[in-house]
Write a protein that holds these residues in place. Structure first.
Motif, PDB file in Angstrom:
ATOM      1  N   PHE A  24      18.785  89.969   1.084  1.00  0.00           N
ATOM      2  CA  PHE A  24      18.364  89.594  -0.123  1.00  0.00           C
ATOM      3  C   PHE A  24      18.386  90.858  -1.033  1.00  0.00           C
ATOM      4  N   ASP A  25      18.115  90.943  -2.211  1.00  0.00           N
ATOM      5  CA  ASP A  25      18.186  91.835  -3.184  1.00  0.00           C
ATOM      6  C   ASP A  25      16.888  92.382  -3.337  1.00  0.00           C
ATOM      7  N   PRO A  26      16.484  93.663  -2.845  1.00  0.00           N
ATOM      8  CA  PRO A  26      15.353  94.379  -3.016  1.00  0.00           C
ATOM      9  C   PRO A  26      14.758  94.412  -4.429  1.00  0.00           C
ATOM     10  N   LYS A  27      15.813  94.377  -5.202  1.00  0.00           N
ATOM     11  CA  LYS A  27      15.286  94.812  -6.866  1.00  0.00           C
ATOM     12  C   LYS A  27      14.822  93.820  -7.199  1.00  0.00           C
ATOM     13  N   ASN A  28      14.755  92.413  -6.650  1.00  0.00           N
ATOM     14  CA  ASN A  28      14.080  91.481  -7.136  1.00  0.00           C
ATOM     15  C   ASN A  28      12.566  91.395  -6.351  1.00  0.00           C
ATOM     16  N   ALA A  29      11.715  91.459  -6.982  1.00  0.00           N
ATOM     17  CA  ALA A  29      10.192  91.308  -6.419  1.00  0.00           C
ATOM     18  C   ALA A  29      10.106  90.060  -5.792  1.00  0.00           C
ATOM     19  N   GLU A  30      10.823  88.996  -6.251  1.00  0.00           N
ATOM     20  CA  GLU A  30      10.444  87.513  -5.729  1.00  0.00           C
ATOM     21  C   GLU A  30      11.174  87.304  -4.439  1.00  0.00           C
ATOM     22  N   GLU A  31      12.148  88.311  -3.967  1.00  0.00           N
ATOM     23  CA  GLU A  31      12.900  88.088  -2.782  1.00  0.00           C
ATOM     24  C   GLU A  31      12.451  89.013  -1.968  1.00  0.00           C
ATOM     25  N   GLY A  32      12.616  88.767  -0.217  1.00  0.00           N
ATOM     26  CA  GLY A  32      12.211  89.726   0.563  1.00  0.00           C
ATOM     27  C   GLY A  32      11.542  89.020   1.678  1.00  0.00           C
ATOM     28  N   ILE A  33      10.728  89.767   2.508  1.00  0.00           N
ATOM     29  CA  ILE A  33       9.980  89.232   3.742  1.00  0.00           C
ATOM     30  C   ILE A  33       8.800  89.225   3.368  1.00  0.00           C
ATOM     31  N   PHE A  34       8.088  88.028   3.652  1.00  0.00           N
ATOM     32  CA  PHE A  34       6.824  87.376   3.322  1.00  0.00           C
ATOM     33  C   PHE A  34       6.079  87.089   4.517  1.00  0.00           C
ATOM     34  N   PHE A  35       4.669  87.623   4.743  1.00  0.00           N
ATOM     35  CA  PHE A  35       3.787  86.883   5.439  1.00  0.00           C
ATOM     36  C   PHE A  35       2.768  86.067   4.883  1.00  0.00           C
ATOM     37  N   ILE A  36       2.616  84.891   5.337  1.00  0.00           N
ATOM     38  CA  ILE A  36       1.799  83.966   4.504  1.00  0.00           C
ATOM     39  C   ILE A  36       0.378  83.868   5.496  1.00  0.00           C
ATOM     40  N   SER A  37      -0.858  84.159   5.246  1.00  0.00           N
ATOM     41  CA  SER A  37      -1.956  83.955   6.098  1.00  0.00           C
ATOM     42  C   SER A  37      -2.334  82.216   5.940  1.00  0.00           C
ATOM     43  N   GLU A  38      -3.276  82.122   6.974  1.00  0.00           N
ATOM     44  CA  GLU A  38      -3.877  80.736   6.932  1.00  0.00           C
ATOM     45  C   GLU A  38      -4.711  80.343   5.555  1.00  0.00           C
ATOM     46  N   SER A  39      -5.070  81.433   5.202  1.00  0.00           N
ATOM     47  CA  SER A  39      -5.710  81.252   3.585  1.00  0.00           C
ATOM     48  C   SER A  39      -4.709  81.500   2.389  1.00  0.00           C
ATOM     49  N   ASN A  40      -3.352  81.404   2.834  1.00  0.00           N
ATOM     50  CA  ASN A  40      -2.208  81.330   1.760  1.00  0.00           C
ATOM     51  C   ASN A  40      -2.202  82.439   0.966  1.00  0.00           C
ATOM     52  N   THR A  41      -2.822  83.761   1.543  1.00  0.00           N
ATOM     53  CA  THR A  41      -2.299  84.917   1.015  1.00  0.00           C
ATOM     54  C   THR A  41      -1.167  85.664   1.494  1.00  0.00           C
ATOM     55  N   GLU A  42      -0.564  86.164   0.443  1.00  0.00           N
ATOM     56  CA  GLU A  42       0.813  86.624   0.675  1.00  0.00           C
ATOM     57  C   GLU A  42       0.739  88.352   0.903  1.00  0.00           C
ATOM     58  N   THR A  43       1.631  88.586   2.091  1.00  0.00           N
ATOM     59  CA  THR A  43       1.705  89.918   2.221  1.00  0.00           C
ATOM     60  C   THR A  43       3.356  90.269   2.166  1.00  0.00           C
ATOM     61  N   LYS A  44       3.888  91.112   1.353  1.00  0.00           N
ATOM     62  CA  LYS A  44       5.207  91.515   1.588  1.00  0.00           C
ATOM     63  C   LYS A  44       5.563  92.585   2.411  1.00  0.00           C
ATOM     64  N   ALA A  45       6.670  92.604   2.970  1.00  0.00           N
ATOM     65  CA  ALA A  45       7.149  93.978   3.825  1.00  0.00           C
ATOM     66  C   ALA A  45       7.828  94.854   2.747  1.00  0.00           C
ATOM     67  N   THR A  46       7.474  95.742   2.569  1.00  0.00           N
ATOM     68  CA  THR A  46       7.914  96.757   1.710  1.00  0.00           C
ATOM     69  C   THR A  46       8.927  97.739   2.210  1.00  0.00           C
ATOM     70  N   THR A  47       8.790  97.912   3.524  1.00  0.00           N
ATOM     71  CA  THR A  47       9.803  99.172   4.036  1.00  0.00           C
ATOM     72  C   THR A  47      10.592  98.259   5.061  1.00  0.00           C
TER      73      THR A  47
END
Length: 237
Positions: free
Chosen positions: A161-184
């Motif tokens: 993916f393109d790391p310059k695009n904030a919408e792309e990347g690796i994401f973790f979605i919790s059971e409450s639908n909270t998104e956390t993105k891997a930044t490194t």
């Protein structure tokens, strides 16, 4: 709008030539996106108030089910069940062999809406990330455990993916639908991603890889079918 699907070979079936339909979602919605969709209907409720009400609703339903109750909603019916095999009538629940779980089925409103839909076959599935395996280096586990702040590795197809695009990347979605993105992210190739797992709280998370396609930068998502688990410290292997 018809449901888009393509056919894939059924590796589970014993039959030599059997295919199953795989639906391609037009979009993937979480709580925040649902709230924005609600706003488009002209409601005067603020996004913050809507999120607070939904968070309370999710919490109350979770607690009610966890107390051993059944819940019938227009959207979904939730039941408490016990999985595993009992050897005899006097056998008792054993955490090593049995598990309490929630089972879901469509509620009346969703069921009736699904009855009105049609499906449209696509000649070829559009390119999108595909996650084949997740490795948690610290626990040496595969497709099971997440160790926060340690190294994770994803194997698959079309992962770069393109790391310059904030919408792309690796994401973790919790059971409450909270998104956390891997930044490194240390390694980004089409078949492999190596990265630092974010500081996630204990619970279940769905792993997603998002990548933009076409000139319109349309985001397509690859999601693991089963969730990964961040364990409490005393439950770590």
């Amino acid at each position: 709008m018809p449901v888009k699907y393509n056919l894939q070979f059924n590796h589970v079936s014993r039959k030599r030539k059997e295919f199953i339909a795989r639906v391609r979602p037009n979009h993937v919605y979480n709580t925040e996106k649902i709230i924005r969709e609600m706003k488009s209907y002209g409601t005067m409720v603020s996004e913050a108030d809507a999120k607070a009400v939904l968070d309370l609703f999710f919490h109350v339903v979770t607690e009610v089910v966890a107390d051993g109750n059944f819940v019938n909603l227009p959207l979904v019916n939730i039941r408490v069940g016990v999985s595993g095999v009992f050897d005899r009538s006097t056998d008792r629940f054993n955490a090593k062999r049995h598990k309490v779980k929630a089972t879901l089925s469509a509620g009346k409103l969703l069921y009736s809406k699904m009855e009105t839909l049609t499906a449209e076959k696509e000649s070829q599935a559009p390119a999108a990330p595909e996650i084949l395996e997740f490795l948690d280096i610290a626990s040496e586990s595969q497709n099971q455990i997440l160790t926060p702040k340690e190294i994770g590795k994803i194997r698959g197809k079309r992962l770069k993916f393109d790391p310059k695009n904030a919408e792309e990347g690796i994401f973790f979605i919790s059971e409450s639908n909270t998104e956390t993105k891997a930044t490194t992210v240390a390694t980004r190739t089409e078949s492999k991603l190596i990265f630092q797992i974010p500081a996630l709280k204990p619970g279940k998370y769905w792993l997603e890889v998002r990548r933009a396609y076409t000139k319109a930068k349309a985001i397509r998502t690859g999601t693991m079918v089963k969730p990964l688990q961040v364990l409490l410290p005393n439950n770590l292997p």
